[in-house]
Design an enzyme around this catalytic site. Structure first.
Site, short mmCIF file in Angstrom:
data_model
loop_
_atom_site.label_atom_id
_atom_site.label_comp_id
_atom_site.label_asym_id
_atom_site.label_seq_id
_atom_site.Cartn_x
_atom_site.Cartn_y
_atom_site.Cartn_z
CD GLU A 200 36.14 -25.88 14.06
OE1 GLU A 200 35.44 -26.48 14.88
OE2 GLU A 200 35.74 -25.57 12.92
CG ASP A 229 28.29 -22.68 9.42
OD1 ASP A 229 27.62 -22.72 8.37
OD2 ASP A 229 27.76 -22.71 10.54
CE LYS A 407 23.94 -21.15 18.98
NZ LYS A 407 22.50 -20.84 18.78
CE LYS A 408 28.53 -31.07 14.82
NZ LYS A 408 29.25 -31.84 15.87
CG ASP A 432 32.85 -32.32 15.70
OD1 ASP A 432 31.83 -32.05 15.04
OD2 ASP A 432 32.85 -32.49 16.93
CG ASP A 434 38.36 -31.61 16.40
OD1 ASP A 434 37.30 -32.00 15.89
OD2 ASP A 434 38.50 -31.42 17.61
CG ASP A 596 25.37 -33.87 20.81
OD1 ASP A 596 24.60 -33.19 21.50
OD2 ASP A 596 26.58 -34.00 21.08
#
Length: 899
Positions: A200, A229, A407-408, A432, A434, A596
């Protein structure tokens, strides 16, 4: 109109600008002197305007009018005065529209007609249980029943689509235009998540941050949190550089009403409409800011080598002391996160927690952080422009070997806790890295739903559609997915609302804390117990939860001392949420690859509703994987994570006591749709039967069977015609959705299903893989001017084998069928010829759906997609000729092998 840049009051571009390759905006001036005049600026190439527009802006407005032509007001929206009698002094801040009856009722009738047709089809098949391969017949009937169930779960929630439009003028009138010039809008904490500065790119992340800092929202009520992270120093120092540049960029955006407010996208525009207050100063300001941005990009690109060189110097000074090869910050201290040369407690997955204030709150009079050095001297004229910046915070949660970091979801929960100790805004929105804010009014638009007098208090979150700017014009791999974002989401808007889609979603903090909506609890209780078992053992955090429950508004963050800094480090520790309700009934949900979907489901299940907010100018823009392999990896994670929800405590059939019936059906479809691919894959291999000498019929009578299929499939596409109209999408959007669903059903979806089958044995969940946003080096080197070079690179992985086999089998089947038609022309009956023609029709349909995959197999040859229409007929002819030759050989020399 002239197509050349018109110099402004500052004169022509300097030689330095030309040497740097800087581009100027294409503008027109009124008069012969080349100067700018108020109200006279027009665009040579019109793009990205907010308040007015030329040719492209008018086209966008016309498109919106065309879409709204199929929508009508649900009811007359009463004036604010009418609402005050029942809803206090809170205004109506959005309008509701539904699909016009002339379109909606036939649409509903068609759904019912297809339902009847499917039932009759299945009943007919069971009655005529005549097949040459009975095991295949049984499997196909089960598949047809599954197709019907899956379609019904997908279609029924679409019975009453609703479009909601925010009223930004009303919001500004009642919350901004106060006598004292102040604002009473509530605070927003903005979360930006990033996992890897390589996959990223840092430049994307910093553009996201800059667009947030420049958005049109009161600066003292906005805080930006970047959670890294990876714990990499390069991201922290990049954030420091970005915050420093923001002192120039943000006032420039405010002064000249810039859109979009991500500099990388803004400076790539071919032209623009000027909406600012100082047209005469625009060109000079534009050139100066563009030069500064190019310098910022150069510094960001050099950061890895700068950090390494600095660290080498410090490490050489410490070599005699026997110290480890640490990574050093600019202030001469060791970086507490990951090091360039990994060491104990300084490696990926093993580093300390970090919380650093990069940009202080605008009300803070304490010593400025490093990012503010030199920001007080500005070469541009910003008189009358608010030059203040929102607070910026860098966060990297602690990572420890042997601990699950979730994780996220774990990353977002760490941000949720840190932000509660600092700003504790009642609303949060996550991005996010991006993605960036493409419309500076987007946060205000979300507030229209959260503060509305009718349903604001019961709204748990507001989801925006995902839009992507790097997708090829034909959208080969269906990245835009407008059938979902502009179809299914409008449909859910008519129920409890859209699901959470991972980014571009504003939450009410209380909803994330597991608090029930006001209508489901009394004034005395909040539907949640504030204790350490639920929220963890941080006293300051528990106090922040109580403050949020009491709806206490905090404008400035508390004074930071050693105790509060230690507390912030504690709430991002790797062990903080163990033994608590974090990840289950509090915050973002753990142990599911798609955090999500399940988080949105949990909030809906408590009785909250959500809103879908689409804007004339897209709210956010992002970057999508345009390489087929990367796109399919993304689909594997999404589909596999969705199936994990079905086998979790959040199964839509068994949980969510306050879920609307049709909302439950939609969530059930979200969790089981990948199973459809098993039966589609089976059907797709039917053409292999052409390779068998004898005629094999799946269902007899075959002609009636094919006729039923044509009717059932045709009704789907007829219904699609109506969806295209009310959703405002194009035929290309619809067709790309059909094609990519087929490709995914041959590859990504079966992979997800297989993973769920073996999961009880392996005990492993869906692997979280950061989707790469980088183009391949080879592609970039070979074709620097091709922004879609990555799309032409074919990266073979095992899950691409099934679609390749299916495509090859269909090509072979058509070739063999043509060969048989020549060989047995005189021997075939009329029925056999009809069967052959219907079979070939099925083959052609499968190949049309797999057309984008065929282009992917061609690699860089697919730059000219028309070549497939030459190669495929040629392949059919060659295969037919080979079949005829082989058949003639067998007849002549091995007749016993001819059937």
């Amino acid at each position: 109109m002239s197509s050349s840049p018109v110099p402004g009051a500052g004169g022509a571009a300097s030689e330095h600008d030309a040497a740097a390759g800087l581009r100027e905006p294409l503008l027109l001036a009124d008069g012969d002197d080349g100067g700018f005049h108020d109200g006279a600026l027009a665009a040579v190439v019109v793009a990205n305007c907010t308040h007015g527009g030329g040719s492209r802006a008018n086209k966008e407005k016309d498109a919106v009018k065309t879409k709204d032509g199929y929508w009508v007001d649900v009811h007359h929206q009463p004036a604010v005065a009418d609402v005050e009698s029942g809803g206090g002094d809170r205004p109506l801040l959005f309008s509701n529209k539904k699909v016009m009856a002339a379109l909606l009722y036939p649409y509903r009738v068609l759904i019912l007609v297809r339902l009847v047709a499917v039932i009759l089809f299945i009943a007919w098949r069971i009655k005529h249980n005549n097949s040459d391969v009975m095991w295949f017949w049984v499997t196909s009937v089960v598949g047809d029943v599954w197709f019907a169930l899956s379609w019904l779960l997908y279609q029924l929630p679409k019975f009453s689509p609703i479009k909601r439009t925010p009223n930004l003028a009303a919001l500004r009138q009642h919350y901004d235009d106060l006598p004292d010039g102040g604002s009473i809008l509530p605070g927003i904490d903005v979360f930006v998540t990033t996992a890897d500065p390589v996959s990223e790119p840092v430049l994307y992340t910093m553009n996201c941050v800059l667009s947030i800092l420049a958005t049109d929202y009161p600066v003292d009520r906005l805080t930006c949190y970047l959670t890294d992270d990876s714990g990499a120093l390069v991201l922290y120092e990049a954030l420091v550089e970005a915050a420093s540049f923001a002192a120039l960029w943000v006032p420039f955006c405010r002064k000249h009403s810039v859109e979009p407010r991500a500099p990388e996208s803004y400076f790539q525009l071919e032209g623009m409409i000027y909406n600012g207050r100082s047209p005469g100063e625009f060109m000079n300001d534009y050139r100066h800011v563009q030069r500064e941005y190019e310098e910022l990009k150069a510094r960001l690109e050099m950061l890895p080598s700068t950090i390494k060189e600095r660290s080498d110097v410090y490490n050489s000074m410490k070599a005699k002391e026997g110290a480890a090869h640490a990574t050093w910050m600019a202030n001469g201290t060791q970086w507490p996160g990951t090091w360039i040369e990994p060491a104990g407690n300084h490696r990926k997955g093993d580093h300390a927690g970090i919380v650093k204030i990069v940009q202080n709150h605008p009300s803070c009079v304490c010593e400025p952080p490093p990012a503010e050095g030199g920001n007080n001297i500005n070469p541009l004229n910003f008189d009358g422009v608010d030059t203040r910046l929102p607070m910026v915070v860098y966060v990297s949660r602690e990572k420890s070997p042997g601990r699950e970091h979730n994780k996220k979801a774990g990353n977002l929960n760490a941000q949720l806790r840190v932000s509660a100790l600092l700003s504790n805004a009642p609303f949060t929105i996550n991005f996010d890295c991006d993605h960036y804010i493409n419309n500076s009014q987007a946060l205000r638009a979300a507030m229209c739903f959260m503060l509305d007098a009718r349903e604001g208090d019961g709204t748990g979150f507001v989801q925006f559609p995902q839009r992507f700017e790097n997708v090829d014009p034909t959208d080969r791999y269906g990245n835009h997915n407008r059938v979902f974002f502009d179809g299914a989401m409008y449909a859910l808007n008519g129920l409890q609302g859209p699901t959470y889609l991972g980014t571009g979603c504003m939450f009410r903090r209380l909803a994330l804390y597991g608090v029930e909506p006001p209508r489901s609890r009394s004034d005395e209780e909040h539907g949640v117990t504030v204790d350490t078992n639920k929220f963890g053992n941080s006293v300051l955090f528990l106090n922040s939860v109580l403050a949020a429950l009491k709806q206490e508004r905090r404008i400035a963050p508390p004074e930071l001392d050693e105790a509060s800094l230690a507390e912030m480090t504690m709430v991002v520790s790797s062990s903080y949420d163990q033994g608590t309700d974090w990840g289950s009934s509090v915050g973002y949900i753990y142990n599911i690859a798609t955090e999500d979907i399940v988080t949105g489901y949990r909030i809906h299940g408590q009785g909250w509703r959500s809103m879908y907010c689409s804007m004339e100018r897209e709210a956010f823009q992002g970057t999508a994987p345009i390489n087929l392999t990367e796109r399919l990896y993304q689909i594997v994670r999404w589909s596999g994570g969705s199936m994990e929800v079905f086998f979790s405590p959040y199964n839509p059939l068994l949980s969510g006591r306050r879920l609307h019936l049709l909302q439950r059906a939609a969530y059930l479809n979200f969790t089981i749709y990948p199973v459809t691919s098993v039966f589609l894959l089976l059907y797709a291999f039917c053409p292999v039967m052409w390779l068998i000498p004898a005629e094999i019929i799946i269902q007899r009578p075959f002609t009636s069977y094919v006729l039923y299929i044509v009717i059932v499939v045709g009704l789907i596409h007829t219904i699609g015609v109506f969806e295209i109209k009310w959703a405002g999408i194009t035929w290309n959007d619809w067709w790309r959705n059909e094609q990519f669903f087929m490709i995914a059903s041959m590859s990504a979806y079966p992979t997800a299903v297989l993973h769920m089958v073996v999961k009880p044995i392996t005990g492993k969940g869906i692997h979280f893989r950061v989707t790469s946003k980088q183009t391949t080096t080879t592609a970039a080197d070979d074709d620097d001017d091709d922004r879609y070079a990555d799309m032409y690179e074919m990266r073979w992985v095992p899950m691409l084998i099934p679609p390749a086999v299916v495509l090859f089998s269909n090509v072979m089947a058509i070739g063999v069928a043509l060969g048989k038609a020549v060989v047995y022309n005189g021997a075939w009956s009329a029925v056999q010829k009809r069967h052959a023609a219907l079979g070939i029709l099925f083959n052609v349909w499968i190949m049309a759906l797999l057309y984008p995959f065929g282009l992917a197999v061609m690699g860089r040859w697919s730059k000219k997609p028309g070549i497939l229409f030459v190669l495929l007929p040629l392949a059919f002819v060659v295969i037919a000729a080979v079949y005829i030759g082989v058949h003639s050989f067998l007849v002549k020399f091995l007749p016993f092998m001819v059937i």
